[in-house]
Enzyme design. Structure first.
Site, PDB file in Angstrom:
ATOM      1  CB  SER A   1      35.342  53.194  31.548  1.00 52.79           C
ATOM      2  OG  SER A   1      34.916  53.585  32.844  1.00 52.79           O
TER       3      SER A   1
ATOM      4  CE1 TYR B   1      35.465  48.322  33.501  1.00 54.95           C
ATOM      5  CE2 TYR B   1      36.017  50.600  34.453  1.00 54.95           C
ATOM      6  CZ  TYR B   1      35.262  49.813  33.639  1.00 54.95           C
ATOM      7  OH  TYR B   1      34.017  50.074  32.913  1.00 54.95           O
TER       8      TYR B   1
END
Length: 248
Positions: free
Chosen positions: A141, A152
């Site tokens: 990501s 995350y």
């Protein structure tokens, strides 16, 4: 039967389903893996029909954080040589971080969902990866490169370091390992009901091309990396983000 065989985790929706569809178009048989059996089976059937290859996609339900369930994926592969493993399972998991116990649970959940899933699936299929010519792709990501996602971001960044290590291990067997790092991609379940019109507009404005990404944009990068044309590309992080973060 397709000429090649791929395993795609998180293959029931969004980017994973787009990857599976693209690989079927490229002549692969695809095994999609995920936790929601009904979603997986529906996607498998739809992709086969759309691509004119009914039966090209099969599905197996598994929680890839559980080694016992990962063994079920190996069983579903059935000893067939695997040309590509695409690790797309994961996502942002919220949680109560108002206490140390809550923080620990939040971090473990994000690491499990985004790192352990990829590690266990890849290690389980490592013995049957095609030699030479196997491909491992990890979906990261933009958050790994610019932050903003807390646990995350850290989990996705961990995939980069592991990819470098795995590429070093497998290179002598002519197996490549690469990371695709998407930016903002619309038409996925990632944001759930958290995305607002203002948030969408801000993310589009942050790109240099003036649009949101689509699952097919990410699938195109994966299709390249698993193709014979990418045999000299390994240990790389490919940003697909519309210029939101520049390469470095």
């Amino acid at each position: 039967m397709g000429e090649r065989f791929a395993v795609v985790s998180g293959g029931g929706t969004g980017i994973g389903a787009a990857v599976a569809r693209g690989l079927v178009d490229d002549g692969y048989d695809v095994l999609v893996v995920g936790r929601r059996g009904d979603v997986l089976r529906s996607a498998a059937e739809a992709i086969g029909v759309e691509c004119g290859r009914p039966g090209a996609v099969t599905a197996v339900t598994a929680d890839l954080t559980d080694p016992g369930q990962v063994a079920g994926v190996v069983e579903a592969v059935g000893g067939r040589g695997v040309d590509a493993v695409v690790n797309n399972a994961g996502g942002y998991l919220g949680g109560d971080t108002g206490s140390l116990a809550g923080t620990a649970a939040h971090w473990r959940a994000n690491l499990d969902a985004n790192v352990l899933t990829a590690v266990l699936l890849t290690e389980a299929l490592r013995p049957v990866l095609r030699r030479p010519g196997g491909r491992v792709v990890l979906l990261s990501s933009i958050a790994a490169q610019r932050g903003g996602g807390g646990a995350y971001s850290a989990a996705k960044a961990a995939l980069h370091g592991w990819a470098y290590d795995l590429a070093t291990q497998l290179g002598k067997e002519q197996i490549t390992v690469n990371v695709v790092s998407p930016g903002y991609v619309a038409e996925t379940e990632f944001f759930g009901d958290r995305m607002t019109p203002e948030g969408h507009a801000a993310r589009v404005a942050a790109t240099l091309v003036g649009r949101a990404g689509q699952p097919d944009d990410i699938a195109a990068a994966v299709r390249y990396l698993v193709s014979p044309a990418a045999g000299y590309v390994t240990g790389q992080v490919l940003g697909v983000n519309g210029g939101s973060v520049l390469g470095r």
